[in-house]
Design a protein around this motif. Structure first.
Motif, short mmCIF file in Angstrom:
data_model
loop_
_atom_site.label_atom_id
_atom_site.label_comp_id
_atom_site.label_asym_id
_atom_site.label_seq_id
_atom_site.Cartn_x
_atom_site.Cartn_y
_atom_site.Cartn_z
N ASP A 19 -12.45 1.13 -16.72
CA ASP A 19 -13.33 0.77 -15.61
C ASP A 19 -12.63 -0.22 -14.69
OD1 ASP A 19 -15.27 2.41 -16.61
OD2 ASP A 19 -16.37 0.80 -17.66
N GLU A 20 -12.03 -1.24 -15.30
CA GLU A 20 -11.30 -2.22 -14.49
C GLU A 20 -10.10 -1.57 -13.80
OE1 GLU A 20 -10.52 -6.06 -16.40
OE2 GLU A 20 -11.83 -5.37 -18.03
N ALA A 21 -9.46 -0.64 -14.47
CA ALA A 21 -8.30 0.02 -13.88
C ALA A 21 -8.70 0.81 -12.64
CB ALA A 21 -7.64 0.94 -14.91
N ARG A 22 -9.85 1.52 -12.72
CA ARG A 22 -10.27 2.30 -11.57
C ARG A 22 -10.67 1.38 -10.41
NH1 ARG A 22 -12.51 5.24 -15.71
NH2 ARG A 22 -14.57 4.30 -15.42
N THR A 23 -11.27 0.25 -10.75
CA THR A 23 -11.62 -0.71 -9.69
C THR A 23 -10.36 -1.23 -9.02
OG1 THR A 23 -13.63 -1.38 -10.89
CG2 THR A 23 -12.78 -2.89 -9.21
N ALA A 24 -9.35 -1.57 -9.83
CA ALA A 24 -8.09 -2.08 -9.28
C ALA A 24 -7.36 -1.01 -8.47
CB ALA A 24 -7.21 -2.58 -10.42
N ALA A 25 -7.62 0.27 -8.79
CA ALA A 25 -6.94 1.37 -8.10
C ALA A 25 -7.57 1.71 -6.76
CB ALA A 25 -6.93 2.62 -8.99
N ASP A 26 -8.65 1.04 -6.42
CA ASP A 26 -9.33 1.33 -5.17
C ASP A 26 -8.40 1.07 -3.98
OD1 ASP A 26 -11.55 2.03 -3.55
OD2 ASP A 26 -11.94 -0.10 -3.17
N GLY A 27 -8.19 2.09 -3.14
CA GLY A 27 -7.31 1.97 -1.97
C GLY A 27 -5.83 2.06 -2.29
N LEU A 28 -5.50 2.26 -3.54
CA LEU A 28 -4.08 2.26 -3.95
C LEU A 28 -3.29 3.39 -3.30
CD1 LEU A 28 -1.77 1.18 -5.69
CD2 LEU A 28 -2.65 2.56 -7.59
N LEU A 29 -3.85 4.60 -3.33
CA LEU A 29 -3.12 5.74 -2.79
C LEU A 29 -2.87 5.59 -1.30
CD1 LEU A 29 -4.81 8.73 -4.68
CD2 LEU A 29 -2.76 7.46 -5.28
N GLU A 30 -3.84 5.08 -0.57
CA GLU A 30 -3.69 4.90 0.87
C GLU A 30 -2.62 3.85 1.16
OE1 GLU A 30 -7.55 6.61 -0.13
OE2 GLU A 30 -6.48 4.81 -0.80
N ALA A 31 -2.63 2.76 0.37
CA ALA A 31 -1.65 1.69 0.59
C ALA A 31 -0.25 2.18 0.29
CB ALA A 31 -2.00 0.49 -0.30
N ALA A 32 -0.11 2.97 -0.77
CA ALA A 32 1.21 3.48 -1.15
C ALA A 32 1.75 4.43 -0.09
CB ALA A 32 1.14 4.18 -2.50
N ALA A 75 2.73 -4.37 -6.98
CA ALA A 75 2.02 -5.23 -7.92
C ALA A 75 0.65 -4.62 -8.26
CB ALA A 75 1.85 -6.63 -7.32
N GLN A 76 -0.01 -4.05 -7.27
CA GLN A 76 -1.29 -3.38 -7.53
C GLN A 76 -1.09 -2.23 -8.50
OE1 GLN A 76 -3.20 -1.81 -4.02
NE2 GLN A 76 -5.07 -1.20 -5.10
N VAL A 77 -0.03 -1.47 -8.33
CA VAL A 77 0.29 -0.37 -9.24
C VAL A 77 0.45 -0.90 -10.66
CG1 VAL A 77 2.12 1.24 -9.90
CG2 VAL A 77 1.33 1.15 -7.54
N CYS A 78 1.23 -1.98 -10.81
CA CYS A 78 1.48 -2.53 -12.15
C CYS A 78 0.18 -3.02 -12.79
CB CYS A 78 2.49 -3.67 -12.05
SG CYS A 78 4.16 -3.11 -11.63
N LEU A 79 -0.71 -3.55 -11.99
CA LEU A 79 -1.98 -4.02 -12.53
C LEU A 79 -2.80 -2.85 -13.07
CD1 LEU A 79 -4.11 -6.20 -13.01
CD2 LEU A 79 -4.89 -5.85 -10.64
N VAL A 80 -2.88 -1.77 -12.30
CA VAL A 80 -3.65 -0.59 -12.74
C VAL A 80 -3.06 -0.02 -14.03
CG1 VAL A 80 -4.36 1.75 -12.14
CG2 VAL A 80 -4.38 -0.05 -10.40
N LEU A 81 -1.73 0.07 -14.10
CA LEU A 81 -1.10 0.60 -15.30
C LEU A 81 -1.36 -0.29 -16.50
CD1 LEU A 81 2.33 1.83 -13.84
CD2 LEU A 81 0.53 3.26 -14.83
N ALA A 82 -1.26 -1.60 -16.31
CA ALA A 82 -1.49 -2.52 -17.44
C ALA A 82 -2.92 -2.39 -17.95
CB ALA A 82 -1.20 -3.95 -17.00
N LEU A 83 -3.87 -2.32 -17.04
CA LEU A 83 -5.28 -2.19 -17.46
C LEU A 83 -5.52 -0.85 -18.15
CD1 LEU A 83 -6.99 -3.71 -14.30
CD2 LEU A 83 -6.89 -4.73 -16.60
N ALA A 84 -4.90 0.22 -17.63
CA ALA A 84 -5.06 1.54 -18.26
C ALA A 84 -4.44 1.54 -19.64
CB ALA A 84 -4.43 2.61 -17.39
N ASN A 85 -3.29 0.87 -19.81
CA ASN A 85 -2.65 0.79 -21.12
C ASN A 85 -3.51 0.00 -22.11
OD1 ASN A 85 -0.39 2.29 -20.49
ND2 ASN A 85 0.80 0.52 -19.81
N ALA A 86 -4.34 -0.90 -21.57
CA ALA A 86 -5.24 -1.66 -22.44
C ALA A 86 -6.57 -0.93 -22.65
CB ALA A 86 -5.51 -3.03 -21.82
N SER A 87 -6.63 0.30 -22.14
CA SER A 87 -7.86 1.12 -22.23
C SER A 87 -9.03 0.50 -21.49
CB SER A 87 -8.25 1.37 -23.70
OG SER A 87 -7.21 2.06 -24.35
N ALA A 88 -8.72 -0.41 -20.56
CA ALA A 88 -9.77 -0.99 -19.72
C ALA A 88 -9.91 -0.11 -18.48
CB ALA A 88 -9.40 -2.43 -19.34
#
Length: 884
Positions: free
Chosen positions: A689-702, A674-687
């Motif tokens: 800054d919000e996408a990078r914030t949402a991506a915090d800790g994503l790689l470690e969790a995955a 779900a975190q992945v989907c959120l980052v992708l949706a925000l990036a697709n919306a060109s948001a």
């Protein structure tokens, strides 16, 4: 001199003319001795010498045994090379001489032999006892209408090895010239001929009707010159009693049983020193008897070769198995050539060369599994039907393929051919074959056990092993796992018997339940480092999953159907196979009516239809599915897949709605996907800054999940969130995502990573790299039917063409890709639209835009590939100019 029936002995000195010419005196002396030896031998055995014929004599005996004994006694004392022939029959005695056909037969038998050789006919042989005879089979003699069975007398003190008989036959043996052309298998024929000359026993195995007999016959024809004593075909199809086998072989080869020996031993002994090829045809119902006979012959006769045909191997000593596959199919294939050859033979001038007719012939051959017998029976219908009419009736092949072939009864219809093999099975083998007919596209050992043997894998293994050896089941060991299958002709036959037995419904229910129950094991495999194996299993079993889903749906077994539809829709989405998404959508209405526990899962599966262009349906499923999920009244959606419910909204230009929904999912039940989907949706919306914030800790969790899909998407999403601020990081993430996606077999994630790389290549001005990557992803999406997904890479291609100054194709592709979906995912596209419009002028731009908008998907993709080729050529030319 006996009247009536008698045995006649004719003799002659071989090469006497040459002997007279080279040394007359020596020949005169030798001939005097010759005459005395023959007179004495005839007299001592109660015979009468009634005529001299130059250098030979004619004698008559009332006893066949006496005649043979006289000949043997004379041969032991003769120094000249004398050939002798004996025949028994009725003759007329007149004026001290005999007249009648039997005398002509005796003379011709003598003329077929060589000096030192004693030959006699089948009539005389039947009357003999206590004499060892070597059969030469039926031979054509000059001036005698019917072939005569010839035998050679063998006795102590006589020669045993002679050149081939001098008869009217083109070659010794009983193999007849083929009655039709040999089509197909030309490539393997030379290898098989070499195998026959290298190995003493070769057995051709294969399903009934595959052409084993015809291939063996052709090998015999091609190798006839290698066997001075002939190629002999021993047909066993009509032999029902194994005890009769030795008699059949002896009769075919013209060998008499010898005193103190069994018939089999007599055959083996008589073949000693002979250079013969024996073709044992149709051995499958006499395996043990044939194996014993073959072992005895090969142990005694080192110069004899044996070629056998059977549905399974003989298990004889030194046997070399040679599986005979079906003919290749497809345009210009061996199967198609066979059909056309046989059709034109019975219906000359029949039209087969138009595109529609040629296509029908190819389809017939493919649906008949390339089995030569089935193809020939289908071709025989061309006397009264068109090729299209034959093709359209193949679902009833066992009633359609009934020909007027001569020969074996079981080869007169396709049904009889398959029934012959079926009837040779044990009861357990018949049951397993029938029950396995419910599988489509192959099955594994565990699958067969679940459906056919109550889960007992070892019982299933034993029976499948027997069915493979009997050529009714095919074992494919590619990929490290054995997978079994049946030719469609065999499967349909077994399916009909299953229905007749009354077990079809029970078996199909077990089949569907098995594939529904596989959800737990397959998805556990998917949620592990072995994810690729789950995708491979899904691809291999898609036909079975389809059959199981259809049966469960038709039987209104919603529990089974829903289980299959959900987990396959998820696997299908990730491997660009959208068919199961349609299954989930199909169950929405009946599941809503009963409030089925899997309702939320079905909505998630159905919402993935966005990939095929059904955006409106996808968004409708998403809205309703969200309400159902939030109600908490239904089974939860496992593995975080509920986050994918709104995936279509990003495709529809509504990524912020997708982000809102995923926020709620995370608040309700956090999951890395779900975190992945959120980052992708925000990036697709060109948001970003919000996408990078949402991506915090994503790689470690995955990384902690051990799930390659989650890892790949995490890398992709993290990279997309850095497109605007750190292209180097973004590129590194996409490269890593691509490698992991390819390693795990996830085609959807592979395409997503390639799109990210191609976008970075376009932005970075690396045109050649961008064109290469976009070509790959376009092929992937188009071939899999992901028509809506094509719009993204086509938009990127338009941007690349703008950067290359190719404004016309850029405008056309923008017309197709940007409408009806607004350009939001790739923000750089907005400036490209303005630049292309300015470069072309408003009127030309609008015209090209309308052209693109009016294109179908196939037309747009073909146009894109053509323009990529032009662009590559231009880039190559420019590079050449720069280098120059």
């Amino acid at each position: 001199m006996p009247p009536g029936i008698a045995t006649f002995l004719f003799t002659d000195v071989e090469g006497s003319t040459r002997r007279w010419e080279t040394d007359t005196e020596a020949m005169r002396d030798a001939l005097a001795v010759h005459d005395e030896v023959l007179r004495r031998a005839v007299a001592e055995h109660a015979g009468a010498l009634f005529k001299h014929t130059g250098d030979g004599i004619c004698a008559v005996f009332s006893s066949p045994s006496a005649a043979v004994n006289a000949a043997v006694a004379a041969q032991r004392h003769l120094s000249l090379p004398v050939r002798m022939g004996l025949a028994t029959g009725e003759a007329e005695l007149r004026d001290g001489d005999y007249f009648g056909p039997v005398l002509n037969r005796a003379a011709r038998i003598m003329a077929a032999g060589h000096g030192g050789q004693i030959l006699l006919d089948g009539v005389t042989a039947e009357l003999m006892s206590g004499v060892e005879l070597l059969g030469h089979g039926p031979r054509q003699l000059r001036d005698i209408a019917k072939p005569v069975e010839l035998y050679q007398v063998q006795a102590t003190g006589l020669r045993t090895e002679f050149p081939p008989l001098k008869t009217e036959d083109s070659a010794p043996g009983n193999l007849r010239a083929p009655t039709n052309s040999f089509v197909g298998r030309e490539a393997v024929l030379s290898d098989l001929v070499e195998a026959v000359t290298t190995h003493r026993l070769v057995t051709l195995t294969g399903v009934g009707g595959v052409g084993k007999t015809r291939l063996a016959h052709e090998v015999g024809v091609r190798t006839a010159d290698l066997f001075s004593d002939g190629v002999w075909l021993i047909e066993l199809a009509a032999v029902t009693d194994p005890r009769a086998l030795p008699d059949v072989v002896a009769a075919t080869l013209g060998i008499m049983q010898q005193p103190g020996l069994s018939v089999a031993q007599s055959v083996a002994a008589a073949l000693t020193g002979r250079r013969r090829l024996l073709i044992f045809d149709n051995c499958e119902h006499l395996l043990d008897a044939v194996a014993e006979m073959v072992d005895a012959i090969l142990a005694t006769s080192p110069t004899v070769k044996i070629l056998a045909t059977s549905r399974e191997g003989l298990l004889a000593v030194g046997e070399q198995l040679w599986p005979v596959p079906s003919l290749t199919t497809g345009a210009g294939s061996a199967a198609v050539r066979l059909f056309c050859d046989r059709a034109l033979a019975i219906a000359p001038g029949v039209p087969l060369d138009s595109p529609a007719q040629a296509s029908a012939v190819v389809e017939i051959c493919e649906r008949l599994d390339g089995i030569p017998l089935a193809i020939e029976l289908a071709a025989s219908r061309m006397q009264s039907m068109t090729v299209a009419e034959i093709r359209d009736r193949l679902d009833h092949r066992f009633r359609l393929l009934v020909g007027s072939r001569r020969g074996l009864e079981r080869h007169q219809t396709l049904h009889q051919t398959v029934a012959w093999s079926y009837e040779l099975l044990s009861a357990a083998e018949q049951v397993v074959l029938e029950r396995c007919s419910v599988f489509a596209g192959g099955f594994g050992l565990a699958d067969a056990a679940a459906v056919a043997t109550d889960g007992d894998e070892f019982t299933a293994l034993d029976v499948l092993d027997a069915l493979v050896r009997k050529s009714l089941v095919v074992a494919d060991r590619a990929g490290g796992r054995t997978r079994y299958s049946m030719l469609e002709t065999i499967r349909q036959f077994a399916e009909e018997l299953l229905a007749a037995r009354g077990s079809a419904e029970e078996c199909r229910a077990a089949h569907a339940a098995h594939y529904a129950a596989m959800e737990t094991d397959v998805m556990a495999l998917w949620d592990s480092p072995r994810q690729r194996e789950a995708y491979e299993w899904f691809a291999a079993n898609l036909a079975n999953l389809r059959a199981a889903f259809r049966w469960a749906t038709d039987e209104q077994d919603l529990d089974t159907a829903a289980a299959i539809a959900f987990y396959t829709s998820m696997l299908g989405c990730l491997t660009e196979q959208s068919e199961p998404t349609g299954w989930a959508a199909e169950l929405i209405e009946p599941a809503l009516e009963v409030g089925h526990p899997r309702l939320a899962q079905l909505f998630v599966g159905a919402a993935q239809c966005y990939a095929t262009g059904r955006l409106d349906d996808a968004m409708r499923y998403a809205v309703t599915g969200e309400a159902i999920i939030e109600s908490g009244d239904f089974d939860p959606v496992p593995f975080g897949f509920e986050a994918a419910l709104y995936a279509g909204h990003s495709m529809a230009g509504r990524p912020l709605e997708a982000a809102r929904y995923v926020h709620n999912v995370i608040a309700r039940r956090p999951h890395t996907l779900a975190q992945v989907c959120l980052v992708l949706a925000l990036a697709n919306a060109s948001a970003y800054d919000e996408a990078r914030t949402a991506a915090d800790g994503l790689l470690e969790a995955a990384e902690t999940t051990g799930n390659p899909n989650t890892k790949v998407l995490a890398l992709t999403a993290y990279g997309w969130s850095h497109f605007a601020t750190d292209p180097a990081v973004a590129y590194d993430m996409q490269k890593r995502a691509l490698a992991l996606a390819q390693d795990s077999g996830n085609r959807f994630n592979e395409a997503t990573a390639i799109i990210g790389l191609s976008r970075l290549a376009v932005i970075g001005g690396r045109a050649a790299e961008a064109l290469e990557l976009l070509t790959h992803v376009l092929h992937s999406f188009y071939d899999s039917g992901g028509y809506e997904l094509i719009r993204g890479p086509l938009t990127l291609l338009a941007i690349a063409f703008d950067r290359l100054g190719r404004y016309e194709p850029a405008a056309v592709l923008l017309g197709f890709a940007a409408d009806p979906v607004p350009i939001t995912t790739f923000v750089e596209a907005e400036s490209v639209v303005a630049h292309v419009r300015d470069s072309l002028g408003e009127s030309a731009y609008r015209s090209l835009l309308r052209r693109g908008k009016g294109m179908a998907h196939a037309e747009a993709v073909t146009y894109a590939f053509d323009q990529i080729c032009y662009a590559r050529s231009a880039l190559t030319a420019d590079k050449g100019d720069a280098d120059g």
